[in-house]
Design a protein around this motif. Structure first.
Motif, PDB file in Angstrom:
ATOM      1  N   TYR A  54      35.845  26.054  41.632  1.00  0.00           N
ATOM      2  CA  TYR A  54      36.573  26.400  40.407  1.00  0.00           C
ATOM      3  C   TYR A  54      36.045  27.705  39.814  1.00  0.00           C
ATOM      4  O   TYR A  54      36.827  28.563  39.403  1.00  0.00           O
ATOM      5  N   ALA A  55      34.723  27.869  39.782  1.00  0.00           N
ATOM      6  CA  ALA A  55      34.135  29.098  39.241  1.00  0.00           C
ATOM      7  C   ALA A  55      34.551  30.310  40.064  1.00  0.00           C
ATOM      8  O   ALA A  55      34.868  31.374  39.517  1.00  0.00           O
ATOM      9  N   LEU A  56      34.586  30.155  41.385  1.00  0.00           N
ATOM     10  CA  LEU A  56      35.005  31.250  42.254  1.00  0.00           C
ATOM     11  C   LEU A  56      36.455  31.633  41.988  1.00  0.00           C
ATOM     12  O   LEU A  56      36.781  32.812  41.831  1.00  0.00           O
ATOM     13  N   LEU A  57      37.335  30.643  41.911  1.00  0.00           N
ATOM     14  CA  LEU A  57      38.752  30.928  41.664  1.00  0.00           C
ATOM     15  C   LEU A  57      38.972  31.511  40.272  1.00  0.00           C
ATOM     16  O   LEU A  57      39.810  32.393  40.089  1.00  0.00           O
ATOM     17  N   PHE A  58      38.226  31.031  39.301  1.00  0.00           N
ATOM     18  CA  PHE A  58      38.342  31.571  37.948  1.00  0.00           C
ATOM     19  C   PHE A  58      37.902  33.035  37.921  1.00  0.00           C
ATOM     20  O   PHE A  58      38.520  33.865  37.254  1.00  0.00           O
ATOM     21  N   THR A  59      36.853  33.362  38.667  1.00  0.00           N
ATOM     22  CA  THR A  59      36.375  34.740  38.735  1.00  0.00           C
ATOM     23  C   THR A  59      37.421  35.654  39.363  1.00  0.00           C
ATOM     24  O   THR A  59      37.663  36.761  38.877  1.00  0.00           O
ATOM     25  N   VAL A  60      38.049  35.195  40.419  1.00  0.00           N
ATOM     26  CA  VAL A  60      39.098  35.990  41.071  1.00  0.00           C
ATOM     27  C   VAL A  60      40.249  36.240  40.100  1.00  0.00           C
ATOM     28  O   VAL A  60      40.741  37.364  39.967  1.00  0.00           O
ATOM     29  N   GLN A  61      40.689  35.198  39.400  1.00  0.00           N
ATOM     30  CA  GLN A  61      41.781  35.351  38.443  1.00  0.00           C
ATOM     31  C   GLN A  61      41.383  36.282  37.302  1.00  0.00           C
ATOM     32  O   GLN A  61      42.181  37.103  36.850  1.00  0.00           O
ATOM     33  N   HIS A  62      40.142  36.175  36.859  1.00  0.00           N
ATOM     34  CA  HIS A  62      39.661  37.047  35.780  1.00  0.00           C
ATOM     35  C   HIS A  62      39.690  38.509  36.221  1.00  0.00           C
ATOM     36  O   HIS A  62      40.097  39.391  35.456  1.00  0.00           O
ATOM     37  N   ARG A  63      39.281  38.774  37.453  1.00  0.00           N
ATOM     38  CA  ARG A  63      39.306  40.153  37.958  1.00  0.00           C
ATOM     39  C   ARG A  63      40.725  40.693  38.029  1.00  0.00           C
ATOM     40  O   ARG A  63      40.964  41.871  37.757  1.00  0.00           O
ATOM     41  N   ARG A  64      41.672  39.844  38.415  1.00  0.00           N
ATOM     42  CA  ARG A  64      43.072  40.273  38.466  1.00  0.00           C
ATOM     43  C   ARG A  64      43.583  40.585  37.055  1.00  0.00           C
ATOM     44  O   ARG A  64      44.323  41.552  36.856  1.00  0.00           O
ATOM     45  N   ASP A  65      43.195  39.773  36.070  1.00  0.00           N
ATOM     46  CA  ASP A  65      43.597  40.021  34.688  1.00  0.00           C
ATOM     47  C   ASP A  65      42.986  41.320  34.162  1.00  0.00           C
ATOM     48  O   ASP A  65      43.645  42.085  33.447  1.00  0.00           O
ATOM     49  N   VAL A  66      41.731  41.570  34.511  1.00  0.00           N
ATOM     50  CA  VAL A  66      41.067  42.812  34.081  1.00  0.00           C
ATOM     51  C   VAL A  66      41.765  44.025  34.698  1.00  0.00           C
ATOM     52  O   VAL A  66      41.986  45.031  34.021  1.00  0.00           O
ATOM     53  N   ALA A  67      42.122  43.919  35.973  1.00  0.00           N
ATOM     54  CA  ALA A  67      42.834  45.029  36.629  1.00  0.00           C
ATOM     55  C   ALA A  67      44.162  45.302  35.926  1.00  0.00           C
ATOM     56  O   ALA A  67      44.538  46.466  35.711  1.00  0.00           O
ATOM     57  N   ALA A  68      44.876  44.248  35.552  1.00  0.00           N
ATOM     58  CA  ALA A  68      46.149  44.422  34.833  1.00  0.00           C
ATOM     59  C   ALA A  68      45.912  45.092  33.482  1.00  0.00           C
ATOM     60  O   ALA A  68      46.659  45.997  33.091  1.00  0.00           O
ATOM     61  N   SER A  69      44.875  44.672  32.771  1.00  0.00           N
ATOM     62  CA  SER A  69      44.611  45.272  31.454  1.00  0.00           C
ATOM     63  C   SER A  69      44.183  46.732  31.576  1.00  0.00           C
ATOM     64  O   SER A  69      44.434  47.529  30.675  1.00  0.00           O
ATOM     65  N   GLN A  70      43.578  47.110  32.700  1.00  0.00           N
ATOM     66  CA  GLN A  70      43.218  48.515  32.903  1.00  0.00           C
ATOM     67  C   GLN A  70      44.463  49.389  33.068  1.00  0.00           C
ATOM     68  O   GLN A  70      44.485  50.537  32.617  1.00  0.00           O
ATOM     69  N   PHE A  71      45.500  48.855  33.701  1.00  0.00           N
ATOM     70  CA  PHE A  71      46.760  49.604  33.793  1.00  0.00           C
ATOM     71  C   PHE A  71      47.370  49.788  32.397  1.00  0.00           C
ATOM     72  O   PHE A  71      47.887  50.857  32.087  1.00  0.00           O
ATOM     73  N   LEU A  72      47.304  48.748  31.568  1.00  0.00           N
ATOM     74  CA  LEU A  72      47.825  48.865  30.203  1.00  0.00           C
ATOM     75  C   LEU A  72      47.046  49.921  29.433  1.00  0.00           C
ATOM     76  O   LEU A  72      47.630  50.717  28.683  1.00  0.00           O
ATOM     77  N   ALA A  73      45.725  49.924  29.599  1.00  0.00           N
ATOM     78  CA  ALA A  73      44.893  50.902  28.898  1.00  0.00           C
ATOM     79  C   ALA A  73      45.199  52.327  29.363  1.00  0.00           C
ATOM     80  O   ALA A  73      45.294  53.247  28.541  1.00  0.00           O
ATOM     81  N   ARG A  74      45.383  52.517  30.667  1.00  0.00           N
ATOM     82  CA  ARG A  74      45.709  53.858  31.184  1.00  0.00           C
ATOM     83  C   ARG A  74      47.049  54.348  30.661  1.00  0.00           C
ATOM     84  O   ARG A  74      47.208  55.525  30.340  1.00  0.00           O
ATOM     85  N   SER A 122      52.635  48.843  41.331  1.00  0.00           N
ATOM     86  CA  SER A 122      53.335  48.038  42.334  1.00  0.00           C
ATOM     87  C   SER A 122      52.421  47.626  43.471  1.00  0.00           C
ATOM     88  O   SER A 122      52.433  46.474  43.908  1.00  0.00           O
ATOM     89  N   ILE A 123      51.608  48.554  43.951  1.00  0.00           N
ATOM     90  CA  ILE A 123      50.682  48.243  45.043  1.00  0.00           C
ATOM     91  C   ILE A 123      49.674  47.201  44.588  1.00  0.00           C
ATOM     92  O   ILE A 123      49.360  46.260  45.327  1.00  0.00           O
ATOM     93  N   ALA A 124      49.167  47.338  43.359  1.00  0.00           N
ATOM     94  CA  ALA A 124      48.203  46.367  42.832  1.00  0.00           C
ATOM     95  C   ALA A 124      48.824  44.974  42.726  1.00  0.00           C
ATOM     96  O   ALA A 124      48.186  43.969  43.047  1.00  0.00           O
ATOM     97  N   ILE A 125      50.072  44.902  42.305  1.00  0.00           N
ATOM     98  CA  ILE A 125      50.759  43.607  42.188  1.00  0.00           C
ATOM     99  C   ILE A 125      51.019  43.013  43.567  1.00  0.00           C
ATOM    100  O   ILE A 125      50.707  41.853  43.827  1.00  0.00           O
TER     101      ILE A 125
END
Length: 198
Positions: A54-74, A122-125
């Motif tokens: 569960y911790a591993l999967l949560f970490t992966v999902q968190h990284r994907r959310d952070v990547a999405a928020s970086q696109f919003l910030a850019r 698009s590539i990130a998604i």
């Protein structure tokens, strides 16, 4: 409601399957050995393995959310915002003089920057590096409107570079079909953008 969303997520199966298998095995061990020592050891190891998974999967999902928020910030950085606004104003001024204006992505820095940004998104998604639901909430309108604005320029660029902006096109088609499903009632939603009505 959160429990239903959890149960429907793909990674819930990865967490629940080992837990269920472990509990079945635990019951089997308890019934055959009649000893609580092995049962407790095994139950602790099953719970530990599920917690690690569960911790591993949560970490992966968190990284994907952070990547999405970086696109919003850019997208919202002052330099990028200034370039977007200036480019849009310049394009609208030119469009007033020439209604059939095609944006040449080879020479137009504004159009090329926007298309390159959405190609990155698009590539990130599509590669699973960023969470699509977060990016769709924010970029659905800009992607659909931007693609319709730059479509002819993209097609012109693809005459010499066939792979240029193909992921952007693919994302546009996917989100456009999603919006069309919203309008036809196949997907139930409360809020639908009126500008996307067919």
């Amino acid at each position: 409601m959160w429990f239903i969303k959890f149960m429907l997520s793909w990674w819930a199966a990865l967490v629940l399957v080992p837990l269920v298998v472990g509990l079945i095995y635990l019951h089997h061990v308890q019934m055959t050995t009649k000893s609580w020592d092995k049962t407790i050891e095994y139950s602790v190891s099953v719970i530990g393995a599920v917690a690690i998974l569960y911790a591993l999967l949560f970490t992966v999902q968190h990284r994907r959310d952070v990547a999405a928020s970086q696109f919003l910030a850019r997208w919202n950085t002052p330099d990028f915002t200034k370039m977007r606004v200036a480019g849009k104003m310049d394009w609208e001024a030119k469009k007033g003089n020439d209604p059939d204006l095609i944006i040449d992505l080879a020479t137009d820095t504004w159009g090329r920057s926007i298309c390159a940004f959405f190609e990155e998104v698009s590539i990130a998604i599509h590669s699973g590096l960023a969470t699509e639901s977060i990016l769709k909430k924010f970029f659905k309108g800009p992607v659909l409107y931007g693609y319709s604005r730059f479509k002819q320029g993209i097609e012109k660029t693809q005459e010499t570079e066939p792979r240029a902006y193909v992921e952007f096109e693919r994302l546009n088609k996917r989100w456009k079909s999603y919006c069309q499903m919203l309008w036809t009632g196949r997907v139930r939603r409360r809020v639908v953008e009126p500008s996307l009505h067919p």
